[in-house]
Design an enzyme around this catalytic site. Structure first.
Site, short mmCIF file in Angstrom:
data_model
loop_
_atom_site.label_atom_id
_atom_site.label_comp_id
_atom_site.label_asym_id
_atom_site.label_seq_id
_atom_site.Cartn_x
_atom_site.Cartn_y
_atom_site.Cartn_z
N ASP A 118 34.11 39.95 46.69
CA ASP A 118 35.50 39.49 46.67
C ASP A 118 35.76 38.66 47.93
O ASP A 118 36.34 37.57 47.88
CB ASP A 118 36.42 40.73 46.64
CG ASP A 118 37.84 40.38 46.24
OD1 ASP A 118 38.11 39.19 45.99
OD2 ASP A 118 38.67 41.29 46.20
N ASP A 156 27.65 41.45 57.06
CA ASP A 156 28.46 40.84 58.13
C ASP A 156 27.82 39.56 58.67
O ASP A 156 28.46 38.51 58.74
CB ASP A 156 28.75 41.85 59.26
CG ASP A 156 27.60 42.78 59.56
OD1 ASP A 156 26.48 42.49 59.09
OD2 ASP A 156 27.79 43.78 60.26
N TYR A 176 36.40 49.45 44.14
CA TYR A 176 37.40 49.01 43.18
C TYR A 176 37.56 49.99 42.02
O TYR A 176 38.39 49.78 41.15
CB TYR A 176 37.02 47.62 42.65
CG TYR A 176 37.24 46.55 43.68
CD1 TYR A 176 36.49 46.57 44.85
CD2 TYR A 176 38.19 45.57 43.52
CE1 TYR A 176 36.68 45.62 45.83
CE2 TYR A 176 38.39 44.61 44.49
CZ TYR A 176 37.64 44.64 45.64
OH TYR A 176 37.83 43.69 46.61
#
Ligand code: NAD
Length: 481
Positions: free
Chosen positions: A234, A210, A130
């Protein structure tokens, strides 16, 4: 703030349903006895349309810097060229490094497939992909840089453990991808393990992101507090909110060392704006987090318990109303009135909430260790090229004579796959190449690198980026070719 003296806060109603849910929340805060001195500023669409590209004008920013607490209504994302999301701007300008999102099920009063969800996601807010450092480097390839810092990681991880301790939570789990990103995510995990040792009463574990996300979606009751990097956070905070079955009921906090911003998870819901049917619960949950942050735990607990009792009594706005579960379908104002009528009551089956009344804002205790300065040796350089005039052996033939006395060409790779020497013939090659030059005699100098690049320029090779290869305290500071 001494007892009874109101705490100054800045509010912005925002767009769409923002003004109606903010009205309802301010009413509930006042009746619950929150001591607030409210300064209202304008934010959102109207300002974007006047050319204010962050959605908040200088008077708004000044107000937040003065009060240091911002309760923000939802903002319609601008479709104006050059305009920035106010959230992104606020995180960067106000140094709001921690995003804290509690996600909880309210079974059997709000439908969910995961009745025992009660998890807090603590997401790093400033670093990672980001940072927005992106470059088009060749015809084929664009790069985005992932930045992870030791102080940034230390601050968010310590915040997560402090949050767990203050809220009597028992476990903190880190989500990382250190099996692939050994240096960046590896640093985050190493710091997590160092800091976990300072909190022996809190269990600490970690998962690859994951499988972690898959387990969170399947068995959220296994998790208590999750701390993670910006991008993973996020994604998983939306998963966590969704599985409670009640995205509209959740609030979030963005915490910095100087300022904090509180908001609902939902957006401005323009389709239902002005109808008086919006659910004010998301913003109310954000306001409750704000009260706890400013040390007003008593009205926070009173409001939270009254809200839980309202939900238990089946008084629901249309978005969560469900036949057979809900009893009264109400609008925004009636919902707020139902909460206010229940102030002083506690839920019968959902857990009763308690907040310490005098707890200071958490971030004041967040410590960052002094910088560890390592002995740094420059041992080589990666030279990235935009080149499409042949295959790996052709490039090696061009690059080998450029190495000079200081360097030797160690390898060539394409999209990180080694293609020379001994590369696999079937690797697909783009126009983006990395030539790795290592020092012939242990170390090189910046002047050696400048000389190498001069030879590349003279040979007409289009170098697009270089990365110095360094050892820190004798340990390699770069990934293998
Ligand atoms: P949204 O959250 O506004 O709406 C999604 C759905 O949920 C809609 O059906 C809406 O009617 C419903 N909904 C949302 N909040 C509700 C509430 N409090 N009560 C009852 N129903 C509610 O998401 P969207 O439609 O994707 O976005 C609308 C605008 O809001 C966009 O411009 C988006 O960019 C912006 N947005 C802003 C924020 C923010 O300011 N933090 C967050 C998300 C979206």
């Amino acid at each position: 703030m001494p007892n009874g003296v109101p705490t100054p806060i800045t509010i912005a109603c925002g767009d769409g349903i923002g003004p109606e849910v903010m009205d309802a929340v301010l009413m509930m805060l006042a009746v619950a006895g929150a001591k607030l001195e409210v300064e209202e500023v304008q934010a959102g669409e109207a300002l974007y349309k006047r050319g204010v590209l962050t959605g908040l004008d200088p008077a708004g920013w000044d107000s937040i810097r003065k009060t240091r607490v911002f309760l923000k209504g939802p903002i319609t994302t601008p479709q104006i060229p050059g305009a920035k999301s106010l959230n992104v701007a606020a995180r960067a300008r106000l140094g709001l490094y921690a995003n804290v999102r509690p996600c909880m099920s309210f079974h059997p009063y709000v439908r969910t497939r995961h009745p025992r969800t009660d998890v807090v996601i603590v997401r790093e807010n400033e670093e990672d992909l980001y940072a927005g450092i992106e470059h088009r480097q060749t015809d084929d390839v664009i790069q985005s840089v992932k930045l992870i810092s030791r102080p940034g990681s230390e601050r968010i991880i310590r915040y997560a453990f402090e949050h767990a301790r203050a809220n009597h939570r028992r476990k903190v789990t880190a989500f990382v991808k250190d099996n692939i990103m050994k240096l960046t995510d590896g640093l985050f995990l190493r710091i997590f393990q160092e800091i976990a040792a300072e909190y022996p009463e809190i269990k600490a574990d970690h998962l690859i992101v994951d499988i972690g996300a898959a387990r969170l979606a399947d068995q959220p009751e296994r998790f208590d507090v999750i701390v993670t990097l910006n991008l993973y956070g996020d994604i998983i905070s939306d998963i966590a909110a969704q599985i409670t079955g009640s995205v509209g009921l959740a609030g979030s906090a963005n915490i910095g060392s100087q300022c904090a911003m509180f908001e609902a998870l939902h957006g401005s819901a323009p389709m239902i704006a002005g109808q008086g049917i919006a659910n004010p619960s998301g913003l109310l949950m954000a306001a409750i987090m704000m009260l706890v942050h400013i040390g007003q735990g008593e009205p926070a607990a009173k409001l939270h318990n009254a809200w839980l009792k309202t939900i238990e009594d089946g008084v629901h706005t249309a978005d969560v109303f469900s036949r057979g579960v809900s009893r009264y379908r109400v609008g925004t104002r009636q919902f707020a009135e139902a909460v206010m009528e229940r102030l002083g009551q506690v839920p019968q089956t959902l857990p009763v909430v308690g907040y310490a009344s005098d707890r200071p804002a958490l971030d004041t205790g967040i410590r960052i260790s002094p910088r560890l300065v390592a002995a740094k040796d420059l041992v080589g350089v990666d030279v990235f090229l935009h080149w499409s005039a042949g295959g790996p052996d052709d490039l090696a033939a061009l690059a080998l004579p450029l190495a000079g006395d200081a360097f030797e060409l160690a390898s060539i790779s394409n999209r990180s796959q080694k293609v020379w020497p001994d590369g696999h013939a079937d690797i697909f090659c783009t126009d983006h190449w990395r030539c790795r030059f290592m020092a012939r005699n242990g170390t090189v100098t910046h002047a050696d690198i400048v000389g190498l690049l001069s030879r590349f320029a003279a040979a007409g090779l289009d170098f697009i980026q270089t990365e110095n290869l360094c050892n820190f305290d004798g340990k390699s500071g770069f990934s293998a070719a």
